[in-house]
Enzyme design. Structure first.
Site, PDB file in Angstrom:
ATOM      1  N   CYS A 119     -20.543 -28.082 -19.883  1.00  0.00           N
ATOM      2  CA  CYS A 119     -21.487 -28.694 -20.813  1.00  0.00           C
ATOM      3  C   CYS A 119     -21.455 -28.064 -22.202  1.00  0.00           C
ATOM      4  O   CYS A 119     -21.863 -28.692 -23.177  1.00  0.00           O
ATOM      5  CB  CYS A 119     -22.895 -28.653 -20.236  1.00  0.00           C
ATOM      6  SG  CYS A 119     -23.070 -29.518 -18.656  1.00  0.00           S
ATOM      7  N   HIS A 256     -27.420 -30.254 -26.260  1.00  0.00           N
ATOM      8  CA  HIS A 256     -26.870 -30.793 -25.023  1.00  0.00           C
ATOM      9  C   HIS A 256     -27.978 -31.536 -24.296  1.00  0.00           C
ATOM     10  O   HIS A 256     -29.079 -31.018 -24.107  1.00  0.00           O
ATOM     11  CB  HIS A 256     -26.334 -29.654 -24.152  1.00  0.00           C
ATOM     12  CG  HIS A 256     -25.989 -30.061 -22.760  1.00  0.00           C
ATOM     13  ND1 HIS A 256     -25.242 -31.179 -22.478  1.00  0.00           N
ATOM     14  CD2 HIS A 256     -26.314 -29.508 -21.565  1.00  0.00           C
ATOM     15  CE1 HIS A 256     -25.096 -31.291 -21.168  1.00  0.00           C
ATOM     16  NE2 HIS A 256     -25.754 -30.289 -20.597  1.00  0.00           N
ATOM     17  N   ASN A 286     -27.106 -36.674 -18.361  1.00  0.00           N
ATOM     18  CA  ASN A 286     -26.281 -35.522 -18.730  1.00  0.00           C
ATOM     19  C   ASN A 286     -24.816 -35.929 -18.665  1.00  0.00           C
ATOM     20  O   ASN A 286     -24.283 -36.177 -17.584  1.00  0.00           O
ATOM     21  CB  ASN A 286     -26.578 -34.368 -17.764  1.00  0.00           C
ATOM     22  CG  ASN A 286     -25.838 -33.084 -18.124  1.00  0.00           C
ATOM     23  OD1 ASN A 286     -24.858 -33.102 -18.865  1.00  0.00           O
ATOM     24  ND2 ASN A 286     -26.288 -31.973 -17.580  1.00  0.00           N
TER      25      ASN A 286
END
Length: 329
Positions: A119, A256, A286
Site C-alpha cells: 500500500c 492511502h 482499498n
C-alpha cells in the site's frame, strides 16, 4: 542569510486514473457473507469496490491510467524516459508490469521497472522517480500505482474480502528548474520507512519462492489500525520538518485509502481539519498502491486542488512499510 539556490524539482504535470467497470457493492457482499452494508460502512466507510474483469490485468489498468495522465500533461509516450510502477499484483512473476505497460504504450525506449511496497508502493515509486529526475538521470517519468487485489482475496473471509478493490492511478512527473524555496512547485521532501518485525500482521500466505502459489491476503485489522495511525502521523510530521513547513501550511492531505477511521484519526493527531483530507475510499475501497494516485486524480479533476496548494501524500502497507511526501501543486 544565504540566498536560495536554484535546483531541479520533480513537478507533477498530469494525473490519471482508471477503475474497472464491474462494481461490487456492500449489498452484493452481504448476499454471500455474514455482513451488511451498515456494518461495512460503520467500520470502514466503504460503500463499493471495482473488480477487474476476467482477462483484465494489472498492466491493463495501469496502462489506461497512464494514457489519461499523459493526456492531462499534454505529453505522448515519446516524451517519457522512465516508468516506475508500484504493485503487489503483477501480471506475471516476471517480467515487471512496468515493461508490459511500456509495451502497451508503444514505447521502445527508456527505463521501466516495478517497486514492491504494497500500500505504500506509490510513495516509494514517487520517491525513487524523484531521485532519478532531480539528479539528472532522467527528465520525465510516469509513476503508476496499479493493483488487482481482488485476486489475492479469500472471498470467504469477511474481515478482508470487504476491504479491497482493483484500480490504477498515474502521474506524469517532470524535472523542472525551480528557485529552491518552499514555494517551489513539485516534490519538496519525502520520507520512507519499513519495519519487518510486523510481517505477520498484514501479509499474503503464499508466493513463488515459498508455496509456489499466489496465496491469500491475511490481516490482523486492530493491530494494523493502531500502527497506521501512529506511523502515519509521525512520518507526516517528519516530512513537513524536512521541507521546512508546518501543518498550517498544508492545503490537502492525499492519503492511502484504507479505512475512513484511519484517515480521520491520522488527521486529528496531526491537528488537521478532517475536511482537508481527500476521501475516496467509499467509492473504490482499498486499492493498495493505486489508492493515493486515485485520490489525487479525483481531487485534481474536481477542482479541489489548485495551483500553489501544498499536498501531503501518505501511506502505510504490509511489511510494515510507510512513507509521506510534501508536494507543491
Amino acid at each position: 542569510m544565504t540566498s536560495p539556490t536554484a535546483r531541479r524539482r520533480s513537478v507533477i504535470t498530469g494525473t490519471g486514473s482508471y477503475l474497472p467497470q464491474t462494481i461490487l457493492t456492500n449489498d452484493d457482499l452481504a448476499a454471500r457473507l455474514d455482513t451488511s452494508d451498515e456494518w461495512i460502512i460503520e467500520r470502514t466507510g466503504i460503500r463499493r469496490r471495482h473488480i477487474a474483469a476476467e482477462g483484465e490485468f494489472t498492466s491493463d489498468l495501469g496502462a489506461e491510467a497512464a494514457r489519461r495522465a499523459l493526456a492531462a500533461a499534454g505529453c505522448t509516450p515519446d516524451d517519457i524516459d522512465l516508468i516506475v510502477v508500484a504493485t503487489a499484483t503483477p501480471d506475471q512473476t516476471f517480467p515487471a508490469v512496468a515493461t508490459v505497460i511500456q509495451h502497451k504504450l508503444g514505447m521502445t525506449h527508456g527505463v521501466a521497472f516495478d517497486v514492491a511496497a504494497v500500500c505504500s508502493g506509490f510513495l516509494y515509486a514517487l520517491t525513487v522517480a524523484d531521485a532519478l529526475l532531480t539528479t539528472g538521470a532522467h527528465n520525465r517519468a510516469l509513476v503508476i500505482g496499479a493493483e488487482t487485489f481482488s485476486r489475492l482475496l479469500d472471498w470467504e473471509d469477511r474481515t478482508t474480502a470487504v476491504l479491497f478493490g482493483d484500480g490504477a492511478g498515474a502521474i506524469v512527473l517532470e524535472a523542472q528548474a525551480q528557485a529552491g524555496t518552499t514555494d517551489d512547485r513539485g516534490v519538496l521532501a519525502s520520507r520512507l520507512h519499513s519495519d519487518g518485525r510486523y510481517n505477520d500482521l498484514l501479509y499474503v500466505d503464499g508466493g513463488p519462492g515459498s508455496t509456489g502459489s499466489t496465496g491469500h491476503l491475511r490481516m490482523k485489522g486492530k493491530e494494523v489500525f493502531r500502527h497506521a495511525v501512529t506511523n502515519l502521523s509521525s512520518v507526516m510530521g517528519e516530512v513537513l520538518d524536512a521541507a521546512g513547513l508546518a501543518p498550517a501550511d498544508v492545503a490537502w492531505v492525499v492519503p492511502h485509502q484504507a479505512n475512513l477511521r484511519i484517515l480521520e484519526a491520522t488527521a486529528k493527531k496531526l491537528g488537521l481539519d478532517p475536511g482537508q483530507v481527500v476521501v475516496t475510499v467509499d467509492s473504490h475501497a482499498n486499492t493498495s498502491a493505486a489508492s493515493v494516485p486515485l485520490a489525487l486524480d479525483t481531487a485534481v479533476r474536481d477542482g479541489r486542488i489548485q495551483p500553489g496548494d501544498l499536498l501531503l501524500l501518505e501511506a502505510m502497507g504490509g511489511g510494515f512499510t510507510w512513507g509521506a511526501a510534501a508536494v507543491r501543486w
